[in-house]
Write a protein that holds these residues in place. Structure first.
Motif, mmCIF file in Angstrom:
data_model
loop_
_atom_site.group_PDB
_atom_site.id
_atom_site.type_symbol
_atom_site.label_atom_id
_atom_site.label_comp_id
_atom_site.label_asym_id
_atom_site.label_seq_id
_atom_site.Cartn_x
_atom_site.Cartn_y
_atom_site.Cartn_z
ATOM 1 N N UNK A 111 0.829 -1.208 0.000
ATOM 2 C CA UNK A 111 0.000 0.000 0.000
ATOM 3 C C UNK A 111 0.864 1.258 0.000
ATOM 4 N N UNK A 112 1.881 1.296 0.831
ATOM 5 C CA UNK A 112 2.726 2.486 0.955
ATOM 6 C C UNK A 112 3.523 2.721 -0.329
ATOM 7 N N UNK A 113 3.994 1.654 -0.961
ATOM 8 C CA UNK A 113 4.795 1.794 -2.182
ATOM 9 C C UNK A 113 3.971 2.353 -3.342
ATOM 10 N N UNK A 114 2.654 2.155 -3.327
ATOM 11 C CA UNK A 114 1.823 2.714 -4.389
ATOM 12 C C UNK A 114 1.957 4.229 -4.454
ATOM 13 N N UNK A 115 2.044 4.849 -3.300
ATOM 14 C CA UNK A 115 2.108 6.309 -3.263
ATOM 15 C C UNK A 115 3.536 6.826 -3.131
ATOM 16 N N UNK A 116 4.363 6.111 -2.419
ATOM 17 C CA UNK A 116 5.721 6.564 -2.129
ATOM 18 C C UNK A 116 6.739 5.608 -2.751
ATOM 19 N N UNK A 117 6.665 5.445 -4.052
ATOM 20 C CA UNK A 117 7.489 4.470 -4.765
ATOM 21 C C UNK A 117 8.984 4.779 -4.691
ATOM 22 N N UNK A 118 9.343 6.029 -4.500
ATOM 23 C CA UNK A 118 10.758 6.411 -4.504
ATOM 24 C C UNK A 118 11.431 6.297 -3.143
ATOM 25 N N UNK A 119 10.701 5.848 -2.138
ATOM 26 C CA UNK A 119 11.260 5.761 -0.793
ATOM 27 C C UNK A 119 11.384 4.308 -0.356
ATOM 28 N N UNK A 120 12.379 4.037 0.466
ATOM 29 C CA UNK A 120 12.576 2.709 1.040
ATOM 30 C C UNK A 120 12.003 2.693 2.455
ATOM 31 N N UNK A 121 11.170 1.717 2.746
ATOM 32 C CA UNK A 121 10.566 1.581 4.065
ATOM 33 C C UNK A 121 10.944 0.244 4.671
#
Length: 169
Positions: A52-62
């Motif tokens: 879910x988070x990668x859909x919006x924040x694809x350029x960040x590593x979590x």
């Protein structure tokens, strides 16, 4: 009626509840409903959150972690960033976790969502409806809310509802 009969469990989410606290406590909650081992639940939760988070924040590593009490943390650069997500993002994330939880339950777990759209802008409302349509197709989901809350998304909602709906004042 036989008093030994167990009632079917259901999950009620009040749209005014703090989604950060709910997400942080998803593991203890999931353990009550699921027959999956804790390790499997942690994997499911982490996978769902990162998707879910990668859909919006694809350029960040979590990174996802659980502390010794089973409290969930979403980190970026060793900073707990779950509370910094927008309210809409946290609500969509919370409902995604509920959908994942349903997949691992011992029984069909009906979801009752009270005012699920009340704190969302039109983009997050649309995103949430698309999520519900794609993820919970054929599942029992009851959404309760005011006409005002559903008004902006009724044209999206109508084609996907198989059952009757009633809007109250």
């Amino acid at each position: 009626m036989d008093s030994k009969e167990q009632s079917l469990p259901f999950f009620l989410w009040d749209g005014d509840e703090n989604p950060t606290t709910l997400i942080e406590n998803i593991l203890p909650l999931a353990s009550k409903f699921s027959n999956a081992p804790e390790k499997k639940l942690k994997e499911m939760i982490s996978t769902e959150v990162l998707t879910v988070v990668k859909r919006k924040y694809a350029n960040f590593e979590f990174e996802t972690t659980f502390d010794e009490n089973g409290i969930f943390h979403l980190k970026r650069d060793n900073y707990d960033c779950l509370p910094t997500l927008s309210t809409g993002d946290r609500i969509v994330l919370w409902l995604s976790l509920l959908a994942g939880l349903r997949k691992s339950t011992k029984c069909q777990l009906p979801l009752i969502l009270d005012s699920p759209f009340s704190h969302l802008d039109i983009l997050h409302r649309t995103s949430l409806i698309d999520f519900l349509k794609d993820t919970l197709q054929g599942e029992q989901v009851i959404c309760i809310g005011s006409e005002l809350e559903f008004e902006s998304v009724m044209d999206i909602l109508t084609p996907i509802t198989n059952s009757h709906y009633r809007l109250g004042n």
